[in-house]
Write an enzyme that holds these catalytic residues in place. Structure first.
Site, PDB file in Angstrom:
ATOM      1  N   VAL A 180      33.741  10.967  19.409  1.00  0.00           N
ATOM      2  CA  VAL A 180      33.566  11.691  20.671  1.00  0.00           C
ATOM      3  C   VAL A 180      34.416  12.954  20.761  1.00  0.00           C
ATOM      4  O   VAL A 180      34.380  13.653  21.771  1.00  0.00           O
ATOM      5  CB  VAL A 180      33.884  10.780  21.882  1.00  0.00           C
ATOM      6  CG1 VAL A 180      32.823   9.709  22.033  1.00  0.00           C
ATOM      7  CG2 VAL A 180      35.278  10.184  21.778  1.00  0.00           C
ATOM      8  N   TYR A 181      35.186  13.260  19.727  1.00  0.00           N
ATOM      9  CA  TYR A 181      35.962  14.494  19.767  1.00  0.00           C
ATOM     10  C   TYR A 181      35.007  15.684  19.669  1.00  0.00           C
ATOM     11  O   TYR A 181      34.382  15.919  18.635  1.00  0.00           O
ATOM     12  CB  TYR A 181      36.979  14.541  18.629  1.00  0.00           C
ATOM     13  CG  TYR A 181      38.148  13.585  18.787  1.00  0.00           C
ATOM     14  CD1 TYR A 181      38.347  12.860  19.962  1.00  0.00           C
ATOM     15  CD2 TYR A 181      39.061  13.395  17.756  1.00  0.00           C
ATOM     16  CE1 TYR A 181      39.413  11.987  20.102  1.00  0.00           C
ATOM     17  CE2 TYR A 181      40.138  12.520  17.888  1.00  0.00           C
ATOM     18  CZ  TYR A 181      40.304  11.820  19.069  1.00  0.00           C
ATOM     19  OH  TYR A 181      41.363  10.963  19.192  1.00  0.00           O
ATOM     20  N   VAL A 182      34.884  16.401  20.774  1.00  0.00           N
ATOM     21  CA  VAL A 182      33.998  17.569  20.878  1.00  0.00           C
ATOM     22  C   VAL A 182      32.572  17.188  20.467  1.00  0.00           C
ATOM     23  O   VAL A 182      31.930  17.861  19.660  1.00  0.00           O
ATOM     24  CB  VAL A 182      34.514  18.758  20.047  1.00  0.00           C
ATOM     25  CG1 VAL A 182      33.849  20.065  20.513  1.00  0.00           C
ATOM     26  CG2 VAL A 182      36.026  18.913  20.165  1.00  0.00           C
TER      27      VAL A 182
END
Length: 293
Positions: free
Chosen positions: A52-54
């Site tokens: 879910v990072y960026v």
């Protein structure tokens, strides 16, 4: 660079890990490549990211760097990623169910451009999914060669113990790491490693994304600032839901009041967050007491 074993495993990793939460947004690809190059040149090997990072861009940037660099550099890298938080708006688009984790892991492997992730971390506890289901999937993923080890992230003491006990009773692989935002836990104890965020993270516990005094950039009933995790990040709805809980806000208000009362003339007021301190103390006691071997 110093090297340590990853928990009770035989896998050696650098004492420092490179966190990549901003890759693909605040950190553009060229800068990310430069950071990865410098990290590798200094002997760093452990690179930490999450699906879910960026919106997956962090994993994509790392995958491009791995594809662009020679094997003598990339083969030394130990890749760690995470799954659990929303990757879509559909009912099974989040959580620690077999269905979601299977899709999340396969998507991470595609973005990273690899067949296997060294360390796969469940990003947070899921009260709706049986622990047995999550552990069964992780054990199968190890047997299938998709992951080598698994770890926990943002877990409380009792959640850690339940996970370890359940894995042991079922004969499954057990977690080798715990990544937490609290700052007073040992780096390694009883065969498990702590992947501690440094400087101490203010985004990974219930008082998320800057809510802990004295860094309350998020206020009650105020729209979160643009370009923050609370505003538009895929985890935003999750973080907003937890941070607007009445109990959370009561803790913040009480802590702010105590902080102001404890202030000394000429010095900035400072006090530890009661909730964060309690979690850290709980985890420290649990780890020092020892997990089952």
């Amino acid at each position: 660079m110093e090297y340590r074993n990853l928990g009770g495993s035989g896998c050696a990793v650098s004492a420092f890990a490179l966190g990549t939460m901003t890759f693909g947004e605040n950190t553009d690809e060229a800068t990310a490549f430069a950071q990865l190059d410098a990290f590798a040149e200094d002997g760093g090997t452990l690179v930490d990211t999450a699906d879910v990072y960026v919106d997956g861009a962090s994993e994509t940037v790392i995958g491009r760097w791995l594809a662009d660099r020679p094997a003598d550099i990339t083969e030394r890298m130990v890749l760690a990623t995470k799954g659990r938080f929303p990757t879509s708006g559909e009912p099974n688009g989040a959580g620690l169910s077999r269905r979601h984790l299977d899709r999340a892991l396969n998507a991470s492997l595609r973005r990273l451009g690899v067949d296997t992730v060294d360390l796969y971390q469940v990003h947070s506890w899921d009260s709706l999914t049986p622990v047995e289901e999550t552990l069964s999937f992780l054990n199968d993923a190890i047997r299938a060669g998709k992951i080598r080890y698994f770890g926990l992230s943002n877990y409380l003491g009792w959640q850690i113990q339940k996970t370890v006990d359940t894995a042991q009773l079922a004969g499954h692989a057990r977690p080798v790491t715990l990544q937490t935002g609290t700052a007073c836990c040992p780096a390694r104890s009883n065969g498990r490693s702590f992947l501690r965020v440094s400087p101490p993270a203010r985004h990974s516990d219930v008082l998320a994304g800057g809510r802990r005094p004295p860094h309350r950039k998020y206020q009650q009933d105020v729209t979160p600032p643009a370009n923050t995790r609370m505003a538009g990040h895929p985890m935003g709805s999750y973080l907003r839901g937890r941070s607007q809980d009445k109990r959370t806000l009561a803790v913040l208000d009480a802590t702010q009041h105590r902080r102001n009362r404890a202030a000394r003339p000429g010095q900035p007021p400072r006090v530890d967050c009661p909730y964060g301190g309690a979690v850290a103390h709980q985890m420290t006691r649990r780890i020092e007491g020892g997990w089952p071997s």
